[in-house]
Each structure stands twice: as structure tokens, then as C-alpha cells.
Design an enzyme around this catalytic site. Structure first.
Site, PDB file in Angstrom:
ATOM      1  N   LEU A 418      -1.592 -18.066 -22.516  1.00  0.00           N
ATOM      2  CA  LEU A 418      -0.343 -18.076 -23.281  1.00  0.00           C
ATOM      3  C   LEU A 418      -0.539 -18.829 -24.586  1.00  0.00           C
ATOM      4  O   LEU A 418      -1.355 -19.743 -24.673  1.00  0.00           O
ATOM      5  CB  LEU A 418       0.763 -18.754 -22.479  1.00  0.00           C
ATOM      6  CG  LEU A 418       1.324 -18.014 -21.267  1.00  0.00           C
ATOM      7  CD1 LEU A 418       2.473 -18.809 -20.665  1.00  0.00           C
ATOM      8  CD2 LEU A 418       1.779 -16.607 -21.623  1.00  0.00           C
ATOM      9  N   CYS A 419       0.232 -18.455 -25.593  1.00  0.00           N
ATOM     10  CA  CYS A 419       0.177 -19.153 -26.869  1.00  0.00           C
ATOM     11  C   CYS A 419       1.086 -20.383 -26.805  1.00  0.00           C
ATOM     12  O   CYS A 419       2.079 -20.492 -27.515  1.00  0.00           O
ATOM     13  CB  CYS A 419       0.615 -18.199 -27.987  1.00  0.00           C
ATOM     14  SG  CYS A 419       0.403 -18.891 -29.637  1.00  0.00           S
TER      15      CYS A 419
END
Length: 495
Positions: A418-419
Site C-alpha cells: 500500500l502507498c
């Protein structure tokens, strides 16, 4: 590098056998994408048998009910439906799932917070209902009378136990009827005889303490006796779950890690976690404060062994100090248990592909490893469980990562894809026997209970992990999608 602090997982039987097939596991992830959950239905059936054997050793008429909330897997539930086990359903959806997977209503108990629809379906089909409060007892009776439903098998879930002469009280719970209010509730239950069949009492405690559970068990035995004062004759005591899993292979590694974690919290050694996280421990002017907020990944007794210890525990002096199992046997009471986590011991693996391996910008010795998975996909740490993944190199790959330095043990931080800065597979610095390479697999053991399903999401449109069922057939492993599994072969023979 300092001496590696391993937390190697305990891997038994089927799980260990499947891990010995790296080519198969890599091909599954190549086809179905990372992350991938694998459940082992045959292990769940074996675990249910092991629990039942404990009851047999104590000459008790016992029943094992799987706490469905631990897993959403259809394969596991369908395989358990083919055993003598029952199921504990804690929602309308779980009840419908259990019925659809082959559990007859008389093998189902409806528990937990209940809607009117949940109560109606449980009563309509003939499942037992574990009632959590006097109000819920009234609501169930009204529902049964209003709809002309069959007489409903009912248990009273109790809480707030204490033992005479012993300074042990069960911890506060938002579930259950306080034993102090038992007399009033039994009077109500007696007034509902036309629609309710009071078959037993139960408890649920969120604790690993054997002493607290024994106090509650004894309290339930005394409550069954009190029922007779109201002309009621239940004969079941349901002792809930909480039998636990011992996740680690070696106690010494757990002891060493927690000792070094305390030293790190005090600043006596380099940090063992991302950002110096203390897992509940902190340094207060040179004094260690707080408590370790972790599941005990190594346990001296878990699963069936824990059940055996509970049944063997002595009662209080008021009941003669005899083992709790002996008291239940003398009164011809049935004992039910609701293992969730423990029934899924060694029943699942989560596989994740290594996407990137690099050194941190400051040139530190620890490697940063990004997986094709989110922290929510591998939620061991969300449940306080610490254990190392197993590194499965991609078949045909040789040597070490170009970023790894030597070919020996390495310390790595595991990140999700995930960012988000917070997407840490674990806050812990993990030691691996060698540096992983992109394309390798990391296998997280014992994830079937709670970890696979409780936190699964499609955040940032990353796919949720697929789930497959795997079992041995004809000397080799075979598999299918979880929802496609039934406990019989294409010819109709048992799987």
C-alpha cells in the site's frame, strides 16, 4: 550482525508436508496471484478428533463446537460438518453458512449479539440459542409465542464469577448474565417453559488464564444445581473457547526475544522494531514500564492439552477439591467446548511474493523488503502474534540478492504494497536465514484462525487474497478454490 533473534514457527504434519512442495506453491501463486491463502480441511477434522479424545479420556459426554467467527472458509466448515463436531454461529450470516455447509440445526448454537432475524432463523430451524441477558430471554420468548415457533433449546450465558475463599474473579465482560442475577433469570425461564427448553449454561472469557476459566466452570456447575430450585433440569455446561495455539517451535526463542525487546525498550541495545515500537513496553527514566501487549506465541499448554488441564483442575474446597471433570461426570452433565483458534491450529498458510529488496537510504545493514500483500492480508500482528515467515526461494534461483551482502542470515523490515507509511507487515525486525530475492515467497504459518478473514480488504484496489483448500490424495497434493470444496470425491467417496 548481532546474533539473529529468530521466532521460527511450529510446523506439523500437513502444513510441513505442503511446505516441502515449493514448486507447487510457487505455481499456485503464479496462477492465483499474491497474496494467497491456503487452508487444510483434513487438519481441522483431525484437530476436532483430538479435542473429542480429551473428553473421552475423562469419560465425559462432550461435544466440540467450532467457533465459526475464527474463519469464513467454506472448505473448513464443510469438512467439520462431516465430523461429529457442532458449530457456534455468532451472526445471521454464520448461521446461514453453517446450515448451507451441512450442519443439522441440532448441532448449531447461536451465540453473540443477536438481531430478531437471527433469533427467528435459529428458533425456526431448531438451533440452540445461548442467551446473553434477561432482556434477550424475554425477547426470545415473545418471538417464539408470536410466531408459534417450536420450543427452543436455550442456554444461559453467565458472567461475573467468583470462587468462595479464593481471590479470583473473572474479568468484566459485556457478554453474559451476571451470576448475581441468576435467581431472577431462572424465575423468568421457568415462566417460559411452554416455549423454552433450558438445556444448559455457558460462559465465555477473553483470557488465557486457567484459574479464571476454572472459576467460571465451577460457577456454571453450581448454576446447574440452582436451576433445580426452579424446577428446571438442564444438563449441559458449555465452557467456551480460548484454548489457544502455541505458534512457535522453540520456547527459548520466545524467551530470548522478549528479553531483548525489554532491553531495547530501555535503550540497552539497538531497537528491534520499526520506529522503536515497544509492544506495550516503555522506558520511564530508566525503569521498564507497561506490559507486553502480545499474544503468548509460545504456550506451555494449548489446544487439547489446555482442555485436559482445565478438566483436571481441582474445584474449590466448597466442592471438595475434586477435579472439575469428575464433578461433571458425577452429575451426568454434558460438557461442550467452543474452540475457534485452537481448532484451526496448523490449518492455514498465507503466501506472499517478494517484490523488492533494497537497503535503507542511510546505508544501514538491515534490508527493506516489500511484499505483494498488505498488512491486512497477513494479520498475525493485528492479533498480537509474532513469528517468522518461512522463505521459499523461487525454484531455479541461486545465490543471494545483490543487496544482501553475505549469503548468511539477514535482518529485514517487511513492508506491504500500500502507498502508506503504516503498511507494515510487522513492526518487528525479522531475521531470515538468507536474504530474499524478488520472486521468492514468504510463507506465514498458522494464519487460518482470524488472520485470513478478519481484516481482509481491497484497499487501493489491490485484490483481496484468494483462498484455496489443499489436501493429499493418492500420495500427492491437490487443491481447489475454497468455495468449490466439498468433503467428497467426484465419485462420492469421502475426501
Amino acid at each position: 550482525m548481532a546474533e539473529p533473534l529468530y521466532l521460527r514457527p511450529r510446523l506439523d504434519g500437513r502444513a510441513a508436508s505442503l511446505l516441502a512442495e515449493p514448486g507447487l506453491l510457487h505455481s499456485l501463486v503464479d496462477a492465483l496471484e499474491s497474496p494467497l491463502n491456503v487452508v487444510l480441511p483434513e487438519q481441522a477434522a483431525a484437530n476436532a478428533d483430538a479435542f473429542q479424545e480429551v473428553f473421552t479420556r475423562h469419560r465425559l459426554k462432550g461435544r466440540v463446537l467450532f467457533a465459526h467467527k475464527a474463519s469464513a472458509s467454506s472448505a473448513l466448515l464443510r469438512r467439520l460438518a462431516a465430523t461429529a463436531a457442532g458449530v457456534d454461529a455468532a451472526s445471521l450470516g454464520e448461521l446461514r453458512h453453517a446450515l448451507g455447509c451441512g450442519f443439522a440445526p441440532e448441532r448449531i448454537t447461536a451465540t453473540g449479539p443477536k438481531s430478531l432475524r437471527f433469533l427467528w432463523l435459529a428458533a425456526r430451524t431448531g438451533a440452540a440459542v445461548a442467551v446473553d441477558s434477561a432482556d434477550e430471554l424475554d425477547m426470545l420468548a415473545r418471538l417464539l409465542r408470536a410466531h408459534g415457533l417450536p420450543r427452543c433449546r436455550t442456554l444461559l450465558r453467565l458472567s461475573g464469577f467468583s470462587a468462595p475463599g479464593v481471590r479470583v474473579r473473572s474479568r468484566l465482560s459485556r457478554f453474559g448474565i451476571p451470576v448475581a442475577a441468576l435467581d431472577d433469570v431462572l424465575a423468568r425461564a421457568a415462566g417460559y417453559r411452554d416455549v423454552l427448553d433450558l438445556v444448559g449454561v455457558s460462559y465465555h472469557l477473553d483470557t488465557t488464564s486457567l484459574t479464571e476459566k476454572a472459576t467460571a466452570f465451577e460457577g456454571c456447575l453450581q448454576a446447574l444445581g440452582a436451576c433445580r430450585d426452579h424446577g428446571l433440569a438442564p444438563d449441559v455446561v458449555d465452557i467456551g473457547g480460548g484454548f489457544g495455539i502455541s505458534y512457535l517451535a522453540h520456547r527459548e526463542e520466545w524467551d530470548a526475544y522478549t528479553s531483548e525487546l525489554a532491553a531495547a525498550a530501555l535503550g540497552a541495545r539497538p531497537a528491534l522494531t520499526w520506529g522503536g515500537h515497544g509492544y506495550g513496553l516503555r522506558n520511564d527514566k530508566g525503569t521498564l514500564r507497561g506490559s507486553l501487549a502480545l499474544y503468548p506465541s509460545w504456550r506451555p499448554a494449548a489446544g487439547g492439552h489446555y482442555l485436559d488441564e482445565l478438566l483436571s483442575a481441582p474445584s474449590s474446597s466448597a466442592l471438595g477439591g475434586r477435579p472439575l471433570a469428575s464433578l461433571a461426570l458425577e452429575h451426568l452433565y454434558d460438557v461442550h467446548a467452543e474452540p475457534g483458534r485452537a481448532l484451526l491450529d496448523q490449518c492455514g498458510l498465507t503466501l506472499a511474493t517478494v517484490q523488492e529488496v533494497r537497503r535503507p537510504p542511510d546505508g544501514g545493514a538491515d534490508l527493506w523488503v516489500r511484499l505483494a500483500a498488505k498488512a491486512d492480508d497477513i494479520a498475525l500482528e493485528e492479533h498480537g502474534v509474532l513469528l517468522d515467515p518461512v522463505l521459499l526461494p523461487r525454484p531455479g534461483s541461486t545465490g543471494t540478492s545483490t543487496d544482501s551482502g553475505s549469503g548468511g542470515p539477514v535482518a529485514v523490515h517487511l513492508f506491504g504494497h500500500l502507498c502508506l507509511e503504516t503498511d507494515l507487515i510487522t513492526r518487528r525486525l525479522v531475521h531470515l536465514p538468507r536474504a530474499p530475492r524478488p520472486g521468492d515467497l514468504l510463507v506465514f504459518a498458522n494464519t487460518a484462525a482470524y488472520c485470513m478473514d478478519f481484516h481482509s480488504s481491497r484497499s487501493q484496489r489491490h485484490p483481496a487474497a484468494r483462498k484455496i483448500a489443499a489436501w493429499r490424495s493418492g500420495g500427492s497434493w491437490t487443491w481447489c478454490l475454497d468455495d468449490a470444496y466439498w468433503p467428497l470425491s467426484t465419485e462420492g467417496d469421502p475426501q
